[in-house]
Design an enzyme around this catalytic site. Structure first.
Site, PDB file in Angstrom:
ATOM      1  CB  SER A  54       7.273  15.727  -0.378  1.00 20.75           C
ATOM      2  OG  SER A  54       7.637  15.426  -1.719  1.00 20.75           O
ATOM      3  CB  THR A  57      11.987  17.042   1.369  1.00 22.20           C
ATOM      4  OG1 THR A  57      11.461  16.005   2.189  1.00 22.20           O
ATOM      5  CG2 THR A  57      10.866  17.854   0.736  1.00 22.20           C
ATOM      6  CB  THR A  59      14.364  15.391   6.341  1.00 21.91           C
ATOM      7  OG1 THR A  59      15.259  16.494   6.484  1.00 21.91           O
ATOM      8  CG2 THR A  59      14.216  14.700   7.674  1.00 21.91           C
ATOM      9  CB  CYS A  60      10.900  12.891   3.046  1.00 21.98           C
ATOM     10  SG  CYS A  60       9.921  14.178   3.853  1.00 21.98           S
ATOM     11  CB  ALA A  61      15.227  11.281   0.406  1.00 25.83           C
TER      12      ALA A  61
END
Length: 165
Positions: A54, A57, A59-61
């Site tokens: 997602s 979050t 880390t994803c960003a």
């Protein structure tokens, strides 16, 4: 099935990433305008699939930002962020962050996660996509993959980008 972790707790995916040398499968992902993008949409381009659970979050960003930074320097290459997030959330994030060098596509009504075997099958994240990277050449042959072993960790950007050289 891939065995990965989420903050040290066991998590599993449907299977394994495509092997180096294999041709990637067709896909249908949705862009911010609710248009369907397929493998043919990127014909003749090298592809970096930055797959994650997602965009909302940390880390994803971070991975979306990092690949966006690097994308400027990549010739004949498209970076494709893929998650189950709705296209509206992905658009909001990219607009707020100024991410203009990557494609951000949703698998919210597709089978990408199952076809590429990155769907998480258990844990509180069941149904989302695992953190993985798949890199192909311009002929859709896999040149690099990484199933990130700990979902909270970032992928190996350097190895993924070096595979394009």
């Amino acid at each position: 099935m891939s065995n990965i972790t989420l903050k040290g707790n066991a998590v599993h995916t449907l299977g394994k990433l495509p092997e180096v040398g294999f041709t990637i499968k067709e896909f249908a992902l949705v862009d911010s305008g609710l248009n369907v993008k397929t493998l043919d949409s990127y014909e003749g381009k090298k592809k970096v699939f930055n797959i994650f659970p997602s965009i909302d979050t940390p880390t994803c960003a971070s991975s979306a930002r990092k690949f966006n930074e690097e994308a400027n320097q990549l010739e004949n290459t498209v970076v494709i962020n893929v998650s189950k997030d709705l296209p509206f959330a992905l658009t909001r994030f990219c607009a707020a962050e100024g991410l203009n060098n990557v494609e951000t596509l949703s698998d919210f009504r597709g089978t990408f996660g199952d076809d590429y075997e990155v769907t998480i099958t258990d844990s509180p994240m069941k149904g989302l996509l695992s953190r993985a990277v798949i890199v192909t050449d311009e002929n859709n042959k896999v040149v690099y993959t990484e199933q990130v072993s700990e979902i909270a960790n970032e992928p190996n950007y350097e190895a993924a980008l070096d595979a394009l050289k």
